[in-house]
Scaffold this active site. Sequence first.
Site, PDB file in Angstrom:
ATOM      1  N   GLU A  49      60.569  50.695  36.983  1.00 49.22           N
ATOM      2  CA  GLU A  49      61.998  50.998  37.093  1.00 49.22           C
ATOM      3  C   GLU A  49      62.290  52.499  37.062  1.00 49.22           C
ATOM      4  O   GLU A  49      62.942  53.010  36.156  1.00 49.22           O
ATOM      5  CB  GLU A  49      62.762  50.261  35.990  1.00 49.22           C
ATOM      6  CG  GLU A  49      62.705  48.758  36.195  1.00 49.22           C
ATOM      7  CD  GLU A  49      63.364  47.954  35.097  1.00 49.22           C
ATOM      8  OE1 GLU A  49      63.999  46.932  35.416  1.00 49.22           O
ATOM      9  OE2 GLU A  49      63.240  48.324  33.911  1.00 49.22           O
TER      10      GLU A  49
ATOM     11  N   GLU B  53      58.344  40.581  37.050  1.00 50.32           N
ATOM     12  CA  GLU B  53      59.138  40.074  35.938  1.00 50.32           C
ATOM     13  C   GLU B  53      59.990  38.918  36.457  1.00 50.32           C
ATOM     14  O   GLU B  53      60.599  39.029  37.524  1.00 50.32           O
ATOM     15  CB  GLU B  53      60.056  41.144  35.339  1.00 50.32           C
ATOM     16  CG  GLU B  53      59.330  42.304  34.683  1.00 50.32           C
ATOM     17  CD  GLU B  53      60.274  43.366  34.121  1.00 50.32           C
ATOM     18  OE1 GLU B  53      61.451  43.029  33.848  1.00 50.32           O
ATOM     19  OE2 GLU B  53      59.840  44.519  33.956  1.00 50.32           O
TER      20      GLU B  53
END
Length: 1014
Positions: free
Chosen positions: A443, A507
Amino acid sequence: MNKDWKDLDILQRNRLDSRSYFFSYDNKEDALTYERGKSNKFMLLNGMWKFYYSNTVEESPAEFYDDSYNVDDWDDIRVPSNWQMEGYGIPHYTDLIYPFPIDPPNVPSKNPTGCYKRKFFVPESWNNSNIILRFEGVDSAFHIWVNGQEVGYSQGSRMASEFDITKFIIKGKENTISIRVYQWSDGTYIEDQDMWWLSGIFRDVSLIAKSPVHIRDFFIKAYLDNEYKDANLEIEIDINNTTKENLDEYKVEYILLDKNGQEVVKSHNKNITIKNPKKWTAETPNLYDLLIYLRDNNGEIIEIIPSRVGFRKVELKNGNFLVNGIPIMLRGVNRHEAHTDLGRVVPFDHMIEDILLMKKHNINAVRTAHYPNDPRFYDLCDIYGLYVMDEADLECHGFEIIGEYDKITNDPKWEDAYVDRAIRMVERDKNHPSIIMWSMGNESSFGCNFVSMSNWIKNRDNTRLVHYEEDREGKVVDVMSTMYSNHEKMIEFGEMKDMDKPHILCEYAHAMGNGPGGLKEYWDIFYKYPRLQGGFVWEWADHGLRKIDENGKEYFVYGGDFGDYPNNSNFCCDGLLKPDRSPTPGLLELKKVIEPIKIVKEDLSKGKIKIKNLYDFIDLDSFNLSFNITGDKQVFDSGILTLGEIKPGEEVVIDIPIDVDKKYSLYTDLFLNVEVITNKDNKWSKKGHIITWESFKLPFVSKKEWYTSVSTMNNIDVYESNIDIIIKGINFEIIFDKIEGKVSKYLYEGIQMIDEGFNFNIWRAPIDNDMYQVKEWKKKSINNVLTRIDSIKTNVNDKYVQINVKSYVSPPNGDWAIENEYEYIIYGSGDIVLSINGKPKGKLPETFPRIGLEMRLKNDLQNIEWYGRGPGESYIDSKEASMIGIYDSSVSNMLTNYVYPQENGNRTDVKWLSINDDRGIGLFISTNEKFGFSVHNYTKEDIENAKHENELIKRDFVTLNIDYMQHGIGSNSCGPVPLKEHSLKPHNFNFEIKIKPYWKEVLLPLVLSGEKIK
């Protein structure tokens, strides 16, 4: 004072080049133990250090590193530890928020600083050695002094740092080491991971002795040929020579041993051909020991370095990534390093516990989210068998909030800082066969610095794949990756025709609180589309920190509980394990859904089932099939069968040796229960460990029926006033409140059972995965509805009374409502048959939390038995792990204690339940359909208002919920909402329940689920 911690151009001073993690030994026997304590060239500096904490760098002692500086009055602190966990400063939790203004590379002037100091001696046997000081992890940056002289500086919290301190050592005398650690550095900008901000020396500190000529590093590449049969062992050796001697006088020898210690090959060559070695996979973690000998010109051993070798090949081919030629499925989890008492200090036995739990729950892969883990963790993954996505210590998620997500990621000034993270990860971990992918971070948007990272990695290591989720166009990665893509999106990815790279979910299925839901549907999609190769659940374990309240009750704290601001509350409690490592229902659900062996029915009337082997590499000869036939809590038949060599991907029909013509005399259904169990001990489980299970209802019709005939019932007396209806029988009394339109009291044999009965209920204590949905629910005031009674009609018969109620349910100032019609039939036996018809109308909410009934029962009714899914909790989209059967429990054990209290303890697909006191008197509730129920010593309001487990105080009554339907749990705290088929959309509904009072020893042992009242 050099302010290196905020100088972007300074990543280190005098730090040695990164290398792989290994130890040197004097003899073969010690080397093969791999125990660092057996190396006389290794010394741990863990233990008690002197410690001084200050709120700023400037307030720390300026020259504390000087040998004349007295630290006797300093505190003692354990190393390794996080100083916040030792009482200095506070733990601070954020998900993506930087806890200081974003102005890279500048950091707060209030920069908490820890000064460490200790004494040590160097053994005489090290007098002619080079002395290396090694730190496995220090958060976030630090300077070092030895004997008052500055040695160097390093930053990068979760990566190793080594310094040559030979010239600073006083041999034969006491030495001092001094460390100044800074909480914030410019490196913090790329360490914005979702976890507690915790500082200090949190991994091992050690001294390592090296001969003047020694093996500095090595890289083992175990290539398989194109047939995945034979191998080529290619070894890169880096020999360090601090004396400028002629290296031709030194020889390196390689000895490869199999698992039995037998010599496979001995060679001086760096390229060795190995014929048909046993291959390494997560299912078959076959390892060899490579002993690397360094000898002088007299043949004397200078050092022996052991390294485990796994022969395996990772590659891309035809849109898939392959291990040893097979496209594997990643049944993975994301694992942070977290300990409920120690913060980010993770003891070795804790690592073993994690891996054993993963293996026992069918997990075959782990992503080291979001940084390289303690180096010993990878040894365990090699040994026990887990595929690893090793991730760089890199995240700058907070920039997304200010709309400049790629601010430093696409800034060449930060290139060295980014690439440094890749280099140190790869160089340390490059010899582990378990690592199949390098992940460049998490991220942090995408930009030129990730291109540079990928280029460096691919130039250095061609034996693994490169991953980074935010390379959305696949410019530099080998595997496409997304987070929390919903089921519909995954189908789109699976059907893409123009993509030649595999796709995973790095994820998914956010396991926060009560959840995740929808796992089965994800895996149905993974198996349908070859490009989709599984993923990693977020995440392995909650990060809650343990506390004990004033009453001695344990609970766990999260963001904000320390006064830390800003914070992300309990978002750190999103794991499949609680902080104390106890499994949640979500882990049991995952284990069932990712089962590597599938059991399906074939022809149950003939005792035939089908076994499908979903493993990638092993057959099923190490497993047995255990079965039994049950009904009425009795086992009628059982046995164990061997499965034999059912090959990967193969399906085989198994004949269960049961008597299909046998006549059973039962009140309930007959089930064939099947378990696949291990038939021998292995590294991670004992013989008899359950891999998966299934339960099948057999095509059998009960031979017994139970009828309650109206003609044989006792008469009743009915007394009606303006405010209530009193119904009396020989052994019961019911008071029906006409104002509230519900039962206000129910007595049986003079004992009160129900305090308040059959409240219409559409609310639940919000779960974490309702995080966004609950805002809409509360906007529509679903949690504040009021009930108006429009009419009550009574029809009295000698042996029963019929009460019809019409009600109007709506919130204050509501623009929607539910019109309900209830029919109560109360018989002379005390039995109640209650049917409900509901019609929602108006500007309705998109979904309801639940539709059902809520009752308050006497507190003595603490014993539960039910026929439905169990033994643990289940929900409409999370029930694969729960088999249908007859279960019993206590009310207190029906609670699932989540760190943040929320709706819990539901059981699904229930046909009947009984609840009674210790003397055996109670209520029996059944239906012709299936229902859900939960029972607690608390109200839903108690659960909703509590912020921690210890705030739940038991009531003096029992709350029983009977649900027609409950909204799914999904994983929308970060992942998708429940699927449409799991969502409770407003619709016309009707359901019926039957309530019967009983004495346990009088009531028939079990009641036919389709109970009839005539």
